[in-house]
Design a protein around this motif. Structure first.
Motif, PDB file in Angstrom:
ATOM      1  N   GLY A 157       0.752  -1.271  -0.031  1.00 58.14           N
ATOM      2  CA  GLY A 157       0.023   0.028   0.007  1.00 58.14           C
ATOM      3  C   GLY A 157       0.833   1.236   0.148  1.00 58.14           C
ATOM      4  O   GLY A 157       1.883   1.201   0.300  1.00 58.14           O
ATOM      5  N   SER A 158       0.050   2.380  -0.373  1.00 63.29           N
ATOM      6  CA  SER A 158       0.940   3.687  -0.681  1.00 63.29           C
ATOM      7  C   SER A 158       0.367   4.607   0.299  1.00 63.29           C
ATOM      8  O   SER A 158       0.632   5.996   0.044  1.00 63.29           O
ATOM      9  N   GLY A 159      -0.709   4.514   1.075  1.00 58.37           N
ATOM     10  CA  GLY A 159      -1.277   5.558   1.790  1.00 58.37           C
ATOM     11  C   GLY A 159      -0.742   6.077   2.809  1.00 58.37           C
ATOM     12  O   GLY A 159       0.417   5.641   2.993  1.00 58.37           O
ATOM     13  N   ARG A 160      -1.009   7.244   3.413  1.00 55.35           N
ATOM     14  CA  ARG A 160      -0.425   8.033   4.591  1.00 55.35           C
ATOM     15  C   ARG A 160      -1.183   7.499   5.792  1.00 55.35           C
ATOM     16  O   ARG A 160      -1.971   6.805   6.022  1.00 55.35           O
ATOM     17  N   LEU A 161       0.018   7.680   6.977  1.00 51.20           N
ATOM     18  CA  LEU A 161      -0.389   7.299   8.444  1.00 51.20           C
ATOM     19  C   LEU A 161      -1.564   7.895   8.843  1.00 51.20           C
ATOM     20  O   LEU A 161      -2.615   7.440   9.315  1.00 51.20           O
ATOM     21  N   ARG A 162      -1.658   9.195   8.756  1.00 49.71           N
ATOM     22  CA  ARG A 162      -2.731   9.647   9.821  1.00 49.71           C
ATOM     23  C   ARG A 162      -4.236   9.596   9.124  1.00 49.71           C
ATOM     24  O   ARG A 162      -4.787   9.420   9.956  1.00 49.71           O
ATOM     25  N   PRO A 163      -4.408   9.859   7.842  1.00 50.23           N
ATOM     26  CA  PRO A 163      -5.720   9.327   7.327  1.00 50.23           C
ATOM     27  C   PRO A 163      -5.996   7.997   7.531  1.00 50.23           C
ATOM     28  O   PRO A 163      -7.111   7.655   8.025  1.00 50.23           O
TER      29      PRO A 163
END
Length: 201
Positions: free
Chosen positions: A114-120
């Motif tokens: 995955g390539s998503g960001r931590l906070r969201p």
């Protein structure tokens, strides 16, 4: 000097500024997950929802505490200071546990490509987790946890939460559905065992 003929090649149009995304208020996020989840999760992509996550965690922890007969007995017959300490520890534990579930989910999604960001990812996972658990918590005030209706509601809302969690991870981390399922499977099974169905024995 002859006048040059007009050219058919027109200059490219000036780039238009990107339209600003409207703010996603927490109440619209929480309510929208029930009747238009795909649209809401798509709108929430790459956005943090920390305030909604904290609010729902405190609300869920508080409802679970108030529905507990042991806590009500402690409040009515024991020292109030002890009851307040129990409430504080419960709310703190709910926050830590929710954060841990979100962090594990994010870590597993990144491990699977995955390539998503931590906070969201973390904040929205916590929102999904508690939004889908609110019906069970509300029903705990009128029915014991092992009542067939309570069990049916718990399983139904848990299944809905699994679907939302998969949609969330698939959108946030741009993962195919099987990998998104793998990223949330352990956390959702743990929630089924510990929260939705209650302790065994």
């Amino acid at each position: 000097m002859p006048i040059p003929p007009p050219t058919l090649v027109q200059p490219p149009p000036a780039a238009q500024p990107a339209a600003a995304r409207r703010r996603l208020w927490w109440h619209r996020l929480i309510i929208g997950l029930w009747y238009r989840p795909v649209e809401v999760l798509d709108e929430a992509r790459d956005r943090g929802a920390c305030s909604a996550a904290v609010l729902l965690t405190l609300l869920g922890g508080g409802l679970g505490l108030l529905a507990s007969k042991a806590f009500r007995s402690q409040w009515e017959t024991g020292p109030r200071e002890v009851a307040w300490q129990i409430a504080g520890m419960t709310e703190g534990g709910a926050l830590v546990a929710s954060l841990g579930l979100g962090l594990v989910t994010h870590a597993m999604a990144r491990t699977l490509g995955g390539s998503g960001r931590l906070r969201p990812t973390v904040s929205l996972f916590v929102v999904v987790f508690w939004v889908t658990d609110l019906p069970r918590l509300a029903l705990a005030f009128v029915l014991p946890e092992h009542h067939p209706v309570a069990q049916a509601v718990s399983l139904t809302t848990w299944g809905f939460g699994c679907v939302l969690a998969v949609l969330l991870i698939r959108g946030q981390h741009h993962l195919p559905t099987p990998r998104a399922v793998a990223a949330v499977a352990v956390q959702m099974l743990a929630s089924l065992a510990l929260l939705k169905l209650g302790p065994v024995g």
